[in-house]
Design an enzyme around this catalytic site. Structure first.
Site, PDB file in Angstrom:
ATOM      1  N   GLY A  69       0.815  -1.204   0.000  1.00 47.94           N
ATOM      2  CA  GLY A  69       0.000   0.000   0.000  1.00 47.94           C
ATOM      3  C   GLY A  69       0.848   1.254   0.000  1.00 47.94           C
ATOM      4  O   GLY A  69       0.499   2.255  -0.636  1.00 47.94           O
ATOM      5  N   THR A  70       1.973   1.206   0.717  1.00 48.47           N
ATOM      6  CA  THR A  70       2.875   2.363   0.746  1.00 48.47           C
ATOM      7  C   THR A  70       3.414   2.671  -0.631  1.00 48.47           C
ATOM      8  O   THR A  70       3.452   3.829  -1.060  1.00 48.47           O
ATOM      9  CB  THR A  70       4.029   2.100   1.725  1.00 48.47           C
ATOM     10  OG1 THR A  70       3.514   2.027   3.056  1.00 48.47           O
ATOM     11  CG2 THR A  70       5.069   3.213   1.655  1.00 48.47           C
ATOM     12  N   GLN A 177      -7.863   2.038   5.214  1.00 45.98           N
ATOM     13  CA  GLN A 177      -8.671   1.652   6.370  1.00 45.98           C
ATOM     14  C   GLN A 177     -10.132   1.424   6.024  1.00 45.98           C
ATOM     15  O   GLN A 177     -10.801   0.603   6.657  1.00 45.98           O
ATOM     16  CB  GLN A 177      -8.564   2.723   7.464  1.00 45.98           C
ATOM     17  CG  GLN A 177      -7.249   2.732   8.215  1.00 45.98           C
ATOM     18  CD  GLN A 177      -6.989   1.447   8.980  1.00 45.98           C
ATOM     19  OE1 GLN A 177      -7.889   0.705   9.334  1.00 45.98           O
ATOM     20  NE2 GLN A 177      -5.717   1.176   9.246  1.00 45.98           N
ATOM     21  N   SER A 194      -4.414  -1.492   0.718  1.00 44.49           N
ATOM     22  CA  SER A 194      -3.385  -2.431   1.156  1.00 44.49           C
ATOM     23  C   SER A 194      -4.041  -3.708   1.657  1.00 44.49           C
ATOM     24  O   SER A 194      -4.888  -3.672   2.559  1.00 44.49           O
ATOM     25  CB  SER A 194      -2.530  -1.800   2.267  1.00 44.49           C
ATOM     26  OG  SER A 194      -1.413  -2.595   2.559  1.00 44.49           O
ATOM     27  N   ALA A 195      -3.662  -4.848   1.093  1.00 41.74           N
ATOM     28  CA  ALA A 195      -4.383  -6.100   1.321  1.00 41.74           C
ATOM     29  C   ALA A 195      -4.337  -6.576   2.764  1.00 41.74           C
ATOM     30  O   ALA A 195      -5.288  -7.197   3.242  1.00 41.74           O
ATOM     31  CB  ALA A 195      -3.826  -7.182   0.397  1.00 41.74           C
ATOM     32  N   HIS A 196      -3.246  -6.325   3.477  1.00 42.07           N
ATOM     33  CA  HIS A 196      -3.171  -6.853   4.838  1.00 42.07           C
ATOM     34  C   HIS A 196      -4.130  -6.149   5.786  1.00 42.07           C
ATOM     35  O   HIS A 196      -4.329  -6.600   6.910  1.00 42.07           O
ATOM     36  CB  HIS A 196      -1.742  -6.773   5.377  1.00 42.07           C
ATOM     37  CG  HIS A 196      -1.249  -5.392   5.659  1.00 42.07           C
ATOM     38  ND1 HIS A 196      -0.772  -4.547   4.686  1.00 42.07           N
ATOM     39  CD2 HIS A 196      -1.165  -4.704   6.814  1.00 42.07           C
ATOM     40  CE1 HIS A 196      -0.412  -3.410   5.226  1.00 42.07           C
ATOM     41  NE2 HIS A 196      -0.644  -3.461   6.526  1.00 42.07           N
ATOM     42  N   CYS A 320       4.739   8.724  21.923  1.00 44.24           N
ATOM     43  CA  CYS A 320       5.402   9.225  23.127  1.00 44.24           C
ATOM     44  C   CYS A 320       5.734   8.047  24.031  1.00 44.24           C
ATOM     45  O   CYS A 320       5.013   7.723  24.960  1.00 44.24           O
ATOM     46  CB  CYS A 320       4.500  10.216  23.846  1.00 44.24           C
ATOM     47  SG  CYS A 320       5.276  10.975  25.260  1.00 44.24           S
TER      48      CYS A 320
END
Length: 462
Positions: A69-70, A177, A194-196, A320
């Site tokens: 996906g990236t 998402q 993105s498939a995952h 954080c």
């Protein structure tokens, strides 16, 4: 063990597993070859493309498969920006986009382009009018996610797409998402997934570029995937990804109703059962399976480990932790509390009993972390006699949430109307001290540079 991190990845869907195993036997050949094995592989690839295109809401010849996906996002941005270079080099994106968009934007800016970041409200939602106002004659591309990865807030994609179309600017939608829950509406120009995220195998992304969108793939090209993705693709994984996307979308309507009720239960119970906790994100316009909340006086990493020991795998939108001093860019853009942040994202099939057990375990996990950190137990400080005129908390060198804890411990020693200064060099303090003031009914006066770090000034009102 209860896995509550579907926003990161979900287990392989049964349909994906079945399709993957079958394709390992039938789809191993090169689909570009004319002989029998190649033709069989080509039939599988074409069927996968048609299934994925139907799920996305585009034509099969508008969709290609990528190794992630990236990479789909990076290819979409670089290809569109290059193709529209004569129009200009201005890029617009929201402040809460996925980090892969921000990384590509930074590279574009470093190469001489310009970037405008559009802010969001406290729920993490972009106003479509604000995005429209950021468009210029030299804008080459706008990017707006369909729903936020960290807090689940849905974005006004249809309105933004209409504004972009009127301005002649292509809109890229990161739908990673939301795609498992259905196609993205509106006249978007480019879309990625993105498939995952939907139960397909990792290592498969998709990129849709609608006809009429100027696009120039960058880097060396070959004859595969319309010249947009070079190399021999992982055909069995692609087939499994397309099959599982169609399957999860077929199940989405019923499962969304069930998970939305469970998430609503978490949103209500967390606010009631855990003191000093802020549930963030839009309460209505949100993904059905995701909820995020932040707990005051809590180290998020420690809390996640405590929940892990109790049998729950959850994530955090906050960075954080002991490994970094930089809070989540999404929470920072929203202006909400970042410390003690927990993201719960329920996979399909999550049992009601598991959610109830999580809600039973959470209050004690938060209490134990606060006790370990020495957080104050009182909800509000008591009025005390006035001490010396100057009130300073030196929290230099201390990481979140310690500066806020130190502030809370001494605010009761400050007369009502007087100010207290917190010295801190933790970047998260810039977000969490104002958030604490809002939760505690105190006034955040502002900040100024100090010899080391930053001086944050708080006025006691109650």
């Amino acid at each position: 063990m209860s896995y509550f991190d579907a926003a990161s990845a979900v287990p392989l869907h049964p349909v994906a597993r079945e399709a993957l195993l079958a394709s390992l036997d039938e789809g191993w050949a090169d689909p570009a070859r004319p002989y029998r094995e190649g033709r069989r592989a080509r039939l599988l690839l074409d069927a996968a493309r048609e299934a994925a295109a139907e799920a996305v809401g585009c034509r099969p010849d508008e969709l290609v498969f990528t190794p992630s996906g990236t990479q789909a996002v990076h290819s979409a941005m670089s290809g569109t920006l290059a193709a529209r270079r004569r129009v200009g080099r201005h890029l617009v994106h929201s402040a809460v986009e996925h980090s892969c968009v921000l990384h590509a934007a930074a590279a574009h800016e470093a190469a001489g382009g310009t970037v405008t970041e559009v802010g969001v409200d406290r729920t993490g939602r972009v106003a479509a009018g604000d995005l429209a106002a950021a468009l210029r004659p030299d804008t080459a591309l706008a990017a707006l996610q369909s729903a936020n990865h960290e807090v689940g807030t849905e974005q006004p994609v249809e309105e933004a797409a209409a504004a972009c179309r009127e301005a002649g600017v292509p809109l890229l939608v990161d739908a990673a998402q939301s795609l498992p829950w259905g196609p993205v509406g509106g006249a978007w120009s480019l879309l990625t997934g993105s498939a995952h995220k939907w139960g397909g195998p990792p290592g498969v992304g998709l990129l849709a570029v609608r006809k009429g969108t100027r696009f120039a793939p960058q880097g060396p090209q070959d004859e595969r995937e319309s010249g947009r993705v070079p190399g021999f693709g992982n055909l069995p994984a692609v087939v499994a990804a397309a099959a599982s996307l169609r399957a999860v979308q077929a199940e989405a309507a019923a499962e969304a109703v069930r998970l939305r009720e469970l998430v609503g239960r978490i949103r209500a119970r967390v606010a009631e059962a855990v003191p000093d906790t802020e549930v963030v994100g839009d309460p209505v316009r949100r993904l059905p399976h995701l909820v995020t909340f932040s707990c005051l006086y809590v180290d998020g990493e420690t809390l996640l480990h405590a929940l892990d020991r109790a049998g729950f795998s959850v994530s955090s939108g906050s960075s954080c932790t002991s490994s970094t001093l930089t809070p989540s860019h999404v929470l920072r853009a929203m202006g909400v509390l970042s410390e003690g942040n927990v993201r719960v994202s329920l996979p399909a099939g999550t049992a009601e009993a598991d959610v109830d057990r999580f809600l039973d375990v959470l209050p004690e996990a938060v209490r134990s972390v606060r006790e370990h950190l020495g957080a104050p137990a009182a909800a509000r400080p008591e009025t005390a006699p006035a001490p010396a005129a100057e009130h300073v908390v030196d929290a230099l060198g201390k990481r979140c949430p310690v500066p806020v804890i130190e502030l809370a411990k001494v605010i009761g020693d400050v007369p009502v109307g007087a100010t207290l200064t917190v010295l801190a060099d933790d970047e998260a303090a810039r977000l969490d001290i104002p958030a604490w003031c809002g939760m505690r009914g105190q006034e955040y006066v502002g900040e100024r540079a100090a010899g080391r770090g930053t001086a944050y000034v708080v006025r006691r009102l109650v």
